[in-house]
Design a protein around this motif. Sequence first.
Motif, PDB file in Angstrom:
ATOM      1  N   HIS A   3      -0.683 113.797  44.017  1.00 11.21           N
ATOM      2  CA  HIS A   3       0.208 112.956  43.223  1.00 11.21           C
ATOM      3  C   HIS A   3       1.378 113.775  42.674  1.00 11.21           C
ATOM      4  N   ALA A   4       1.079 114.993  42.205  1.00 10.56           N
ATOM      5  CA  ALA A   4       2.133 115.863  41.670  1.00 10.56           C
ATOM      6  C   ALA A   4       3.142 116.234  42.751  1.00 10.56           C
ATOM      7  N   TRP A   5       2.654 116.504  43.961  1.00  8.97           N
ATOM      8  CA  TRP A   5       3.538 116.833  45.074  1.00  8.97           C
ATOM      9  C   TRP A   5       4.427 115.644  45.439  1.00  8.97           C
ATOM     10  N   GLN A   6       3.835 114.448  45.453  1.00 11.72           N
ATOM     11  CA  GLN A   6       4.624 113.250  45.762  1.00 11.72           C
ATOM     12  C   GLN A   6       5.659 112.990  44.677  1.00 11.72           C
ATOM     13  N   TRP A   7       5.295 113.262  43.420  1.00  9.34           N
ATOM     14  CA  TRP A   7       6.250 113.085  42.323  1.00  9.34           C
ATOM     15  C   TRP A   7       7.427 114.047  42.480  1.00  9.34           C
ATOM     16  N   LEU A   8       7.136 115.290  42.858  1.00  6.51           N
ATOM     17  CA  LEU A   8       8.203 116.274  43.056  1.00  6.51           C
ATOM     18  C   LEU A   8       9.113 115.855  44.211  1.00  6.51           C
ATOM     19  N   ARG A   9       8.529 115.394  45.296  1.00  4.29           N
ATOM     20  CA  ARG A   9       9.332 114.893  46.420  1.00  4.29           C
ATOM     21  C   ARG A   9      10.192 113.714  45.973  1.00  4.29           C
ATOM     22  N   SER A  10       9.608 112.859  45.142  1.00  7.10           N
ATOM     23  CA  SER A  10      10.344 111.699  44.637  1.00  7.10           C
ATOM     24  C   SER A  10      11.533 112.123  43.788  1.00  7.10           C
ATOM     25  N   PHE A  13      14.248 113.334  46.008  1.00  2.63           N
ATOM     26  CA  PHE A  13      14.815 112.162  46.681  1.00  2.63           C
ATOM     27  C   PHE A  13      15.782 111.413  45.766  1.00  2.63           C
ATOM     28  N   VAL A  14      15.372 111.158  44.530  1.00  4.24           N
ATOM     29  CA  VAL A  14      16.214 110.421  43.583  1.00  4.24           C
ATOM     30  C   VAL A  14      17.506 111.183  43.300  1.00  4.24           C
ATOM     31  N   ILE A  15      17.399 112.484  43.102  1.00  6.57           N
ATOM     32  CA  ILE A  15      18.593 113.296  42.833  1.00  6.57           C
ATOM     33  C   ILE A  15      19.582 113.215  43.994  1.00  6.57           C
ATOM     34  N   GLN A  16      19.069 113.345  45.216  1.00  4.18           N
ATOM     35  CA  GLN A  16      19.987 113.377  46.356  1.00  4.18           C
ATOM     36  C   GLN A  16      20.614 112.014  46.642  1.00  4.18           C
ATOM     37  N   TRP A  49      21.690 105.586  54.629  1.00  2.48           N
ATOM     38  CA  TRP A  49      21.297 106.941  54.233  1.00  2.48           C
ATOM     39  C   TRP A  49      20.034 106.900  53.366  1.00  2.48           C
ATOM     40  N   VAL A  50      20.006 105.990  52.390  1.00  3.50           N
ATOM     41  CA  VAL A  50      18.842 105.911  51.506  1.00  3.50           C
ATOM     42  C   VAL A  50      17.600 105.489  52.293  1.00  3.50           C
ATOM     43  N   LEU A  51      17.733 104.506  53.177  1.00  2.00           N
ATOM     44  CA  LEU A  51      16.591 104.056  53.970  1.00  2.00           C
ATOM     45  C   LEU A  51      16.065 105.180  54.858  1.00  2.00           C
ATOM     46  N   TRP A  52      16.983 105.924  55.464  1.00  2.00           N
ATOM     47  CA  TRP A  52      16.592 107.029  56.344  1.00  2.00           C
ATOM     48  C   TRP A  52      15.948 108.163  55.554  1.00  2.00           C
ATOM     49  N   SER A  53      16.549 108.532  54.436  1.00  2.00           N
ATOM     50  CA  SER A  53      16.019 109.653  53.668  1.00  2.00           C
ATOM     51  C   SER A  53      14.712 109.280  52.963  1.00  2.00           C
ATOM     52  N   ALA A  54      14.547 108.026  52.571  1.00  2.00           N
ATOM     53  CA  ALA A  54      13.284 107.598  51.959  1.00  2.00           C
ATOM     54  C   ALA A  54      12.129 107.744  52.933  1.00  2.00           C
ATOM     55  N   ARG A  55      12.411 107.490  54.199  1.00  2.00           N
ATOM     56  CA  ARG A  55      11.352 107.545  55.217  1.00  2.00           C
ATOM     57  C   ARG A  55      10.795 108.959  55.362  1.00  2.00           C
ATOM     58  N   GLY A 194      11.361 104.676  36.391  1.00  2.00           N
ATOM     59  CA  GLY A 194      10.582 105.867  36.699  1.00  2.00           C
ATOM     60  C   GLY A 194      11.036 106.569  37.964  1.00  2.00           C
ATOM     61  N   ILE A 195      10.459 107.731  38.215  1.00  2.00           N
ATOM     62  CA  ILE A 195      10.835 108.610  39.323  1.00  2.00           C
ATOM     63  C   ILE A 195       9.938 108.429  40.545  1.00  2.00           C
ATOM     64  N   TYR A 196       8.670 108.176  40.326  1.00  2.00           N
ATOM     65  CA  TYR A 196       7.688 108.213  41.414  1.00  2.00           C
ATOM     66  C   TYR A 196       7.964 107.155  42.483  1.00  2.00           C
ATOM     67  N   ARG A 197       7.955 107.587  43.739  1.00  2.00           N
ATOM     68  CA  ARG A 197       8.096 106.687  44.885  1.00  2.00           C
ATOM     69  C   ARG A 197       6.828 106.799  45.735  1.00  2.00           C
ATOM     70  N   LYS A 198       6.147 105.690  45.922  1.00  2.00           N
ATOM     71  CA  LYS A 198       4.888 105.667  46.651  1.00  2.00           C
ATOM     72  C   LYS A 198       5.154 105.469  48.141  1.00  2.00           C
TER      73      LYS A 198
END
Length: 246
Positions: A3-10, A13-16, A49-55, A194-198
């Motif tokens: 969960h912590a790793w996914q939060w960091l990735r999120s 992602f949000v910043i970029q 860009w967002v759809l591609w980078s979210a994937r 929030g930041i977390y993306r599932k």
Amino acid sequence: MAHAWQWLRSLVFVIQIYAMMGIIGILFFPAALLTHHGARYACKLYCRWVLWSARWMVGLRGEVRGEVPSGDLIVAAKHQSFFDILLIFNALPAAKFIMKRELLWTPVIGQYAYRIGCVPVDRGKRGMAIKKMVADVAKGKKLPGQLVIYPQGTRVAAGVKKPYKVGAAVLAEELGEDCVPVATNVGVFWKRTGIYRKPGLAVVEFLPAIPAGLPRTEFMARLEEEVETASDALMREAGFDPDAVD
């Protein structure tokens, strides 16, 4: 740990995505000033860009179902987070949104929203707001496209029930246009705050059109029933029980 790793990735992602919003907005600003087609191209590029980078960054895929409408009509969509805006805008050929007037002053978003024909509406007394909405839409008829409205008036978290406002029915009645309802389960993966993306499959689904000319009460009952039923089904498909939310 996962969960912590996914939060960091999120977080990355949000910043970029907000950094890219500024970069694309600045690069295409001259084209956006020259023509609304230039502004729309930049907005579509950002969506992709967002759809591609979210994937690849957070494992979140986007999918559009149903028959995507075209021509002049109303789109009444369930709104759970920023991601459903991107999916809908990217899918429609010429979307323009009913939006809060305050957003016009938001850097990049406000300028591009104005250029693609979005309709700003002051929040206030409901009757006055609806009259102004209809007048503003009528003035903007020279720019064709699909007018997107959020009938609940704001983002609503997955599973939360919030009443539908009458604006979509008034627009359909006054403009004499069909209305296409849109369901979604986006809020299961990308919450309204929030930041977390599932990771998972976020869906927006275009439903059969509600024809122009229905009585207002019948229109609203049909719109709410169809959007809520389809959205609940999509959320259950994603492993989320909307009935379990208090």
